[in-house]
Scaffold this motif. Structure first.
Motif, short mmCIF file in Angstrom:
data_model
loop_
_atom_site.label_atom_id
_atom_site.label_comp_id
_atom_site.label_asym_id
_atom_site.label_seq_id
_atom_site.Cartn_x
_atom_site.Cartn_y
_atom_site.Cartn_z
N UNK A 48 0.74 -1.23 -0.05
CA UNK A 48 0.43 0.08 -0.27
C UNK A 48 1.01 1.44 0.05
N UNK A 49 1.94 1.13 0.94
CA UNK A 49 2.83 2.22 0.93
C UNK A 49 3.17 2.72 -0.18
N UNK A 50 4.06 1.19 -1.05
CA UNK A 50 4.74 1.77 -2.37
C UNK A 50 4.06 2.46 -3.40
N UNK A 51 2.88 1.57 -3.82
CA UNK A 51 2.03 1.92 -4.48
C UNK A 51 0.24 2.95 -3.97
N UNK A 52 0.62 3.99 -3.17
CA UNK A 52 0.45 5.33 -3.22
C UNK A 52 -1.26 5.43 -2.16
N UNK A 53 -1.63 4.25 -1.63
CA UNK A 53 -2.81 3.87 -0.79
C UNK A 53 -2.54 3.67 0.09
N UNK A 54 -1.88 3.83 1.05
CA UNK A 54 -1.62 3.71 2.53
C UNK A 54 -1.84 4.55 3.69
#
Length: 227
Positions: A48-54
């Motif tokens: 999620x952090x990597x994909x920008x959804x954290x």
């Protein structure tokens, strides 16, 4: 997931947090195929952090579409192409599922809806398909683990440090730092009761093989006594 990562979203009001709540498999839906351990949750959160959804670990991240817009509800994958930064993508959800990827996972796991629990299960299904679930259970964010997931999530780096699809990518050191901090937090929240799995868990748990292995662990005496 195979497009530019959606920007980080800052929700306007507090929301529920799945990222710390689902540590004990008993807290997950009864039909869940994959147990949620701190090690697996930490990897999910890192994706999620990597994909920008954290979104600071709040459940609003499960509603994010490519480009940063929010789905009106979580009844189904929106299957809608959005445009941002010169890219077009129909990726949606905490793990930025493409429609065809979501359809494959949801059919295989017989998932209903598009809520946080089912998105987590689908992501673990994809991790397993990439041969990375056993690595995830070790509790170490290794370059090999990141590289195995790079074909699934474009924001993850290959061993060469690049995106598998030539798109914007997160640096390995940044992802490892996030993972390690998050795993420490999750283990602390679990009260120290969870341990790194020495061997991959037997899954699916209701399969004949897993049931037989469970009986073997009980031993002849325990089985005979019905304990």
């Amino acid at each position: 997931m195979r497009a530019e990562s959606a920007p980080e979203v800052q929700p306007a009001m507090p929301a529920q947090r799945t990222s710390l709540a689902l540590l004990n498999p008993q807290s997950a839906p009864a039909a869940a195929r994959y147990a949620i351990t701190p090690e697996r949750r930490a990897l999910l959160n890192t994706i999620r952090f990597a994909e920008g959804t954290w979104a600071r670990g709040e459940d609003i991240g499960y509603r994010i579409m490519f480009g940063g817009g929010l789905m009106a509800n979580l009844e189904r994958h929106p299957d809608r192409v959005n445009y941002s930064g010169g890219y077009a993508s129909a990726a949606a959800g905490a793990y930025q599922f493409m429609p065809f990827t979501w359809n494959r996972a949801s059919r295989s796991l017989q998932l209903a809806g598009f809520g946080p629990h089912v998105q987590d299960q689908a992501a673990l299904f994809l991790i397993e398909l990439r041969g990375a679930l056993a690595l995830a259970d070790q509790g170490v964010f290794s370059p090999d683990l990141a590289a195995r997931l790079a074909p699934e999530w474009a924001s993850f780096p290959t061993l060469a440090g690049n995106s598998y699809y030539g798109q914007p990518v997160q640096r390995y050191a940044v992802l490892r730092s996030f993972y390690e901090r998050n795993l420490a937090e999750l283990r602390a929240a679990a009260g120290g009761l969870q341990e790194v799995a020495k061997q991959p868990a037997c899954e699916p748990v209701d399969s004949l093989r897993c049931r037989l292995e469970a009986l073997e662990r009980l031993g002849p005496r325990s089985v005979a006594q019905g304990s």
